[in-house]
Design a protein around this motif. Structure first.
Motif, PDB file in Angstrom:
ATOM      1  N   PHE A 185       0.854  -1.192   0.000  1.00 44.03           N
ATOM      2  CA  PHE A 185       0.000   0.000   0.000  1.00 44.03           C
ATOM      3  C   PHE A 185       0.882   1.231   0.000  1.00 44.03           C
ATOM      4  N   LEU A 186       0.826   1.959  -1.098  1.00 40.08           N
ATOM      5  CA  LEU A 186       1.625   3.172  -1.210  1.00 40.08           C
ATOM      6  C   LEU A 186       0.725   4.377  -1.006  1.00 40.08           C
ATOM      7  N   ASP A 187       1.205   5.327  -0.228  1.00 38.85           N
ATOM      8  CA  ASP A 187       0.479   6.577  -0.107  1.00 38.85           C
ATOM      9  C   ASP A 187       1.383   7.711  -0.505  1.00 38.85           C
ATOM     10  N   LEU A 188       0.882   8.505  -1.445  1.00 36.20           N
ATOM     11  CA  LEU A 188       1.670   9.610  -2.002  1.00 36.20           C
ATOM     12  C   LEU A 188       0.778  10.839  -2.089  1.00 36.20           C
ATOM     13  N   PRO A 189       1.342  12.023  -1.951  1.00 38.76           N
ATOM     14  CA  PRO A 189       0.523  13.207  -2.225  1.00 38.76           C
ATOM     15  C   PRO A 189       0.045  13.131  -3.670  1.00 38.76           C
ATOM     16  N   PRO A 190      -1.236  13.474  -3.917  1.00 33.69           N
ATOM     17  CA  PRO A 190      -1.798  13.292  -5.273  1.00 33.69           C
ATOM     18  C   PRO A 190      -0.983  13.987  -6.362  1.00 33.69           C
ATOM     19  N   ASP A 191      -0.265  15.059  -6.016  1.00 34.00           N
ATOM     20  CA  ASP A 191       0.467  15.742  -7.089  1.00 34.00           C
ATOM     21  C   ASP A 191       1.770  15.022  -7.451  1.00 34.00           C
ATOM     22  N   GLN A 192       2.040  13.922  -6.769  1.00 35.04           N
ATOM     23  CA  GLN A 192       3.252  13.165  -7.091  1.00 35.04           C
ATOM     24  C   GLN A 192       2.990  12.086  -8.136  1.00 35.04           C
ATOM     25  N   VAL A 193       1.754  12.017  -8.588  1.00 34.21           N
ATOM     26  CA  VAL A 193       1.420  10.916  -9.471  1.00 34.21           C
ATOM     27  C   VAL A 193       0.371  11.358 -10.480  1.00 34.21           C
ATOM     28  N   ASP A 194       0.527  10.890 -11.712  1.00 33.41           N
ATOM     29  CA  ASP A 194      -0.441  11.201 -12.757  1.00 33.41           C
ATOM     30  C   ASP A 194      -1.292   9.952 -12.977  1.00 33.41           C
ATOM     31  N   VAL A 195      -2.584  10.020 -12.590  1.00 34.75           N
ATOM     32  CA  VAL A 195      -3.429   8.834 -12.745  1.00 34.75           C
ATOM     33  C   VAL A 195      -4.161   8.858 -14.078  1.00 34.75           C
ATOM     34  N   ASN A 196      -3.948   9.927 -14.847  1.00 40.81           N
ATOM     35  CA  ASN A 196      -4.702  10.097 -16.077  1.00 40.81           C
ATOM     36  C   ASN A 196      -3.945   9.559 -17.291  1.00 40.81           C
ATOM     37  N   VAL A 197      -3.428   8.344 -17.182  1.00 38.49           N
ATOM     38  CA  VAL A 197      -2.670   7.819 -18.318  1.00 38.49           C
ATOM     39  C   VAL A 197      -3.255   6.524 -18.860  1.00 38.49           C
ATOM     40  N   HIS A 198      -4.350   6.046 -18.265  1.00 36.25           N
ATOM     41  CA  HIS A 198      -4.873   4.743 -18.639  1.00 36.25           C
ATOM     42  C   HIS A 198      -6.391   4.780 -18.506  1.00 36.25           C
ATOM     43  N   PRO A 199      -7.133   4.255 -19.504  1.00 40.46           N
ATOM     44  CA  PRO A 199      -8.596   4.390 -19.459  1.00 40.46           C
ATOM     45  C   PRO A 199      -9.228   3.811 -18.193  1.00 40.46           C
ATOM     46  N   THR A 200      -8.709   2.685 -17.708  1.00 41.44           N
ATOM     47  CA  THR A 200      -9.313   2.150 -16.488  1.00 41.44           C
ATOM     48  C   THR A 200      -8.456   2.480 -15.271  1.00 41.44           C
ATOM     49  N   LYS A 201      -7.495   3.348 -15.464  1.00 40.36           N
ATOM     50  CA  LYS A 201      -6.636   3.848 -14.391  1.00 40.36           C
ATOM     51  C   LYS A 201      -5.861   2.736 -13.687  1.00 40.36           C
ATOM     52  N   ALA A 202      -5.630   1.640 -14.407  1.00 36.60           N
ATOM     53  CA  ALA A 202      -4.897   0.538 -13.804  1.00 36.60           C
ATOM     54  C   ALA A 202      -3.398   0.811 -13.801  1.00 36.60           C
ATOM     55  N   GLU A 203      -2.992   1.801 -14.589  1.00 34.96           N
ATOM     56  CA  GLU A 203      -1.581   2.178 -14.569  1.00 34.96           C
ATOM     57  C   GLU A 203      -1.485   3.667 -14.313  1.00 34.96           C
ATOM     58  N   VAL A 204      -0.428   4.073 -13.662  1.00 38.26           N
ATOM     59  CA  VAL A 204      -0.250   5.493 -13.358  1.00 38.26           C
ATOM     60  C   VAL A 204       1.193   5.871 -13.690  1.00 38.26           C
ATOM     61  N   ARG A 205       1.452   7.165 -13.663  1.00 39.86           N
ATOM     62  CA  ARG A 205       2.831   7.587 -13.884  1.00 39.86           C
ATOM     63  C   ARG A 205       3.310   8.312 -12.629  1.00 39.86           C
ATOM     64  N   PHE A 206       4.417   7.829 -12.071  1.00 39.52           N
ATOM     65  CA  PHE A 206       4.949   8.458 -10.869  1.00 39.52           C
ATOM     66  C   PHE A 206       5.920   9.555 -11.241  1.00 39.52           C
ATOM     67  N   ARG A 207       5.916  10.618 -10.429  1.00 37.48           N
ATOM     68  CA  ARG A 207       6.898  11.667 -10.671  1.00 37.48           C
ATOM     69  C   ARG A 207       8.299  11.158 -10.429  1.00 37.48           C
ATOM     70  N   ASP A 208       8.437  10.420  -9.312  1.00 38.20           N
ATOM     71  CA  ASP A 208       9.768   9.961  -8.978  1.00 38.20           C
ATOM     72  C   ASP A 208       9.749   8.448  -8.807  1.00 38.20           C
ATOM     73  N   SER A 209       9.694   7.802  -9.946  1.00 43.31           N
ATOM     74  CA  SER A 209       9.564   6.359  -9.946  1.00 43.31           C
ATOM     75  C   SER A 209      10.776   5.700  -9.280  1.00 43.31           C
ATOM     76  N   GLN A 210      11.930   6.329  -9.474  1.00 41.38           N
ATOM     77  CA  GLN A 210      13.150   5.718  -8.951  1.00 41.38           C
ATOM     78  C   GLN A 210      13.179   5.654  -7.432  1.00 41.38           C
ATOM     79  N   SER A 211      12.730   6.732  -6.808  1.00 40.95           N
ATOM     80  CA  SER A 211      12.819   6.694  -5.363  1.00 40.95           C
ATOM     81  C   SER A 211      11.763   5.750  -4.783  1.00 40.95           C
ATOM     82  N   LEU A 212      10.654   5.554  -5.511  1.00 40.59           N
ATOM     83  CA  LEU A 212       9.676   4.555  -5.071  1.00 40.59           C
ATOM     84  C   LEU A 212      10.258   3.153  -5.182  1.00 40.59           C
ATOM     85  N   HIS A 213      10.949   2.926  -6.291  1.00 37.69           N
ATOM     86  CA  HIS A 213      11.609   1.641  -6.497  1.00 37.69           C
ATOM     87  C   HIS A 213      12.538   1.366  -5.319  1.00 37.69           C
ATOM     88  N   HIS A 214      13.272   2.378  -4.952  1.00 35.35           N
ATOM     89  CA  HIS A 214      14.221   2.237  -3.862  1.00 35.35           C
ATOM     90  C   HIS A 214      13.495   1.955  -2.546  1.00 35.35           C
TER      91      HIS A 214
END
Ligand code: ADP
Ligand code: MG
Length: 622
Positions: free
Chosen positions: A301-330
């Motif tokens: 369960f990840l919690d991020l401020p909404p402005d850190q993530v773009d949820v508007n990239v997939h019609p069913t919103k099953a995929e999102v784009r993270f601002r800082d994907s690398q630090s999440l990976h870490h």
């Protein structure tokens, strides 16, 4: 010549519906999300015939104003978004205003709703995009949506539906995701405050109750309800924070592994999503604990401020784009890996039967060794006897301080005609108490330790040791490679050649030189000395297979890890190699020099411990 014309709204909505509504489960997902967004505390879902006949979702949320009912079915009509900027601070599950429009376009929908503050509610129907009149409705507060005869007006779609059981399986999955995402929080924010409640959910199929999840049921119990106790009892809780990002949830013991990634649940701000990078981080954290092709079970369960993530990239919103994907990976990688390390995971052995004194083998209900003791941590000294003198001249020196020269014989092994001849291990100056170690079946080393009887897989252990040493050599740029006098051409497919050449720099660092020869042919110019017993073409093909089997080019780290484990596996002693007492002692001596001696780089355990206590107990000495 065909002329261009604007499509009528009905056709447009059918096209849009094609994206959002793929099957009954998509409808259930959208309706559940709307109910959650409405602030409901309880949602009841009823399904008939796998959802093809009826999907009914009833909630106790904020309801819809009677005047807004027709708008709910309009395209791009939503109460959750005002301006384009809002798109970057989405706090609700929905925001596109397309779900009801899409469902209404391909089914017969009845929408009934009453905001709690109003004495009377209203209802409306939408059949294949045709709106009925708004009428009063005298129901309880909340919203009730009934979707009948899905795809009644798109027969092709309807034909694509699978059996009721299969469709219900998908519905059940959509339901599970919402139920997991909205469990009672494990840690209440303010101490002393009334414990926050989760969402109460029920799911019925053909009038039979399939799941009921009360509001008070915590996440772990919900996992137990959906996946069984086998899963819920093998979970380790995780909790971490990095900047604005918080990670909580559970990861399973490696013994609970699966053949697919389906049981890797990831939720972002209450929304189930898929994410390659997080999935990769998770899998990396289990590296060495799982066999290739096996996947960990996890609920993240990840919690991020909404402005850190773009949820508007997939019609069913099953995929999102993270601002800082690398630090999440870490964050995911380090949290999970540290948690698994804290458990000091070792292979768990269960012996299924006991031999009775009369020689008969009887199945044992309780495992003979319920849980082998954790092996000593690598930082502990691990000598044959506690007071064994240190061996300063040991050919394998600890890699951390001074990178060890590899045992010369292995590093410079000339091509050997007899592939089964074991590469000699370094000879030790003196051997303490080595009579306590024996080799069995030319494959296992059995030794006495203070904690119990240790059975070591000689190949797996040697492979692990070589792997760690190779890593150290790579870090220090001392990995040796052998130049080919005449470069060897290897024919590959265009994709394989491209992938290989893309990784040219990394391969060169590993001692594998490749050059483009054109037309899908790649020239091998040099190869790692350690692999000298294999032909350059074989080495390259193994590498290529690995490169192409990934969806995207592997990261440097993954590539190095995989290739080093390939080398280590190749150079290590094998099962079937008879070892001299000196070689055995050398292997045992190296054991404490490596980071994770519990597993070989492929994830097989390297050693099993039968504790002295268990032995004593089984022989009824205690
Ligand atoms: P979205 O959820 O993206 O806004 P939908 O088409 O799913 O779009 O729903 C349209 C609108 O209908 C929502 O914005 C919301 O205002 C209203 N709505 C739908 N379902 C419910 C519900 N169960 N309770 C309250 N309002 C609802
Ligand atoms: Mg919605």
């Amino acid at each position: 010549m065909p002329r261009i014309h604007q499509l009528p709204p009905l056709v447009v909505s059918k096209i849009a519906a094609g994206e959002v509504i793929e099957r009954p489960a998509s409808v259930v997902k959208e309706l559940l999300e709307n109910a959650v967004d409405a602030g409901s505390r309880r949602i009841d879902v009823e399904i008939e015939q796998g959802g093809a006949e009826l999907i009914r979702v009833v909630d106790d949320g904020c309801g819809i104003d009677a005047d807004d009912l027709p708008l709910a079915f309009a395209s791009h009509a939503t109460s959750k978004l005002q301006t384009a900027d809002d798109l970057f601070r989405i706090g609700t599950l929905g925001f596109r205003g397309e779900a009801l429009n899409s469902v209404g376009g391909v089914a017969q929908v009845a929408l009934q709703s009453r905001p709690p503050e109003q004495g009377c509610g209203a209802q409306i129907t939408c059949h294949g995009g045709e709106l009925g009149p708004v009428r009063p409705w005298n129901g309880s507060p909340g919203t009730r949506v009934e979707v009948r005869h899905l795809f009644f007006n798109t027969p092709v779609r309807r034909k694509f539906l699978r059996t009721h059981a299969t469709e219900f399986g998908h519905i059940s999955e959509a339901f599970t995701r919402v139920a997991l995402a909205h469990a009672r929080p494990a840690f209440d924010a303010t101490p002393g405050a009334k414990p926050a409640k989760g969402l109460h959910l029920t799911l019925r199929h053909n009038n039979k109750l399939v799941y009921e999840v009360p509001a008070s049921m915590a996440l772990l119990d919900r996992i137990g309800v959906f996946f069984g106790r086998e899963v819920s009892q093998s979970l380790y809780a995780i909790q971490a924070r990095r900047g604005d990002a918080a990670l909580t949830g559970y990861v399973a013991d490696p013994s609970c592994e699966r053949g697919t990634t389906k049981m890797q649940y990831l939720f972002l701000n209450g929304r189930w999503i898929r994410d390659r990078s997080v999935g990769h981080a998770l899998q990396e954290a289990y590296r060495g604990l799982l066999m290739t092709g096996r996947y960990a079970v996890a609920f993240l369960f990840l919690d991020l401020p909404p402005d850190q993530v773009d949820v508007n990239v997939h019609p069913t919103k099953a995929e999102v784009r993270f601002r800082d994907s690398q630090s999440l990976h870490h964050l995911v990688f380090t949290t999970v890996r540290d948690r698994l390390r804290a458990e000091n995971l070792t292979a768990r052995l269960q012996v299924p039967s006991t031999i009775r004194p009369d020689g008969e083998i009887v199945p044992d209900r309780a495992p003979l060794f319920d849980r082998p003791e954790p092996l000593p941590l690598s930082s502990e000294p691990w000598a044959l006897t506690p007071d064994a003198p240190p061996h300063p001249t040991l050919p394998f020196a600890p890699p951390a301080s001074a990178p060890a020269p590899l045992p010369p014989v292995v590093a410079h092994a000339p091509p050997v005609s007899d592939a089964h001849q074991p590469p000699p291990l370094p000879v030790l100056p003196s051997l303490p108490a080595s009579n306590k170690v024996i080799q069995l079946y030319d494959a296992y080393l059995v030794m006495e330790t203070e904690k119990g009887m240790l059975v070591i897989d000689q190949h797996a252990l040697h492979e692990r040791i070589l792997f760690e040493q190779l890593k150290a050599r790579l870090r220090n740029g001392t990995l040796e490679s052998q130049r080919l006098l005449i470069p060897e051409p290897v024919d590959l497919t265009a994709e394989q050649a491209a992938r290989t050449l893309e990784a040219r720099e990394e391969l060169a660092e590993l001692g594998l030189g490749v050059d483009d020869f054109g037309g899908g042919t790649v020239l091998v110019t040099s190869y790692p000395s350690l692999l000298s017993r294999r032909s350059p073409a074989t080495i390259l093909k193994a590498v290529v297979d690995h490169l192409v089997s990934q969806d995207r080019p592997p990261s440097r780290e993954v590539l190095f890890n995989d290739l080093l484990s390939l080398m280590a596996c190749h150079a290590a002693v094998r099962a079937g190699d008879r070892l001299t007492p000196e070689q055995i002692a050398a292997l045992i001596e190296q054991r404490h020099l490596v980071d994770d001696t519990h597993h070989c780089p492929h994830g097989r355990p390297t050693a099993l411990l039968f504790s002295k206590h268990d032995l004593d107990r089984q022989f009824r000495r205690i």
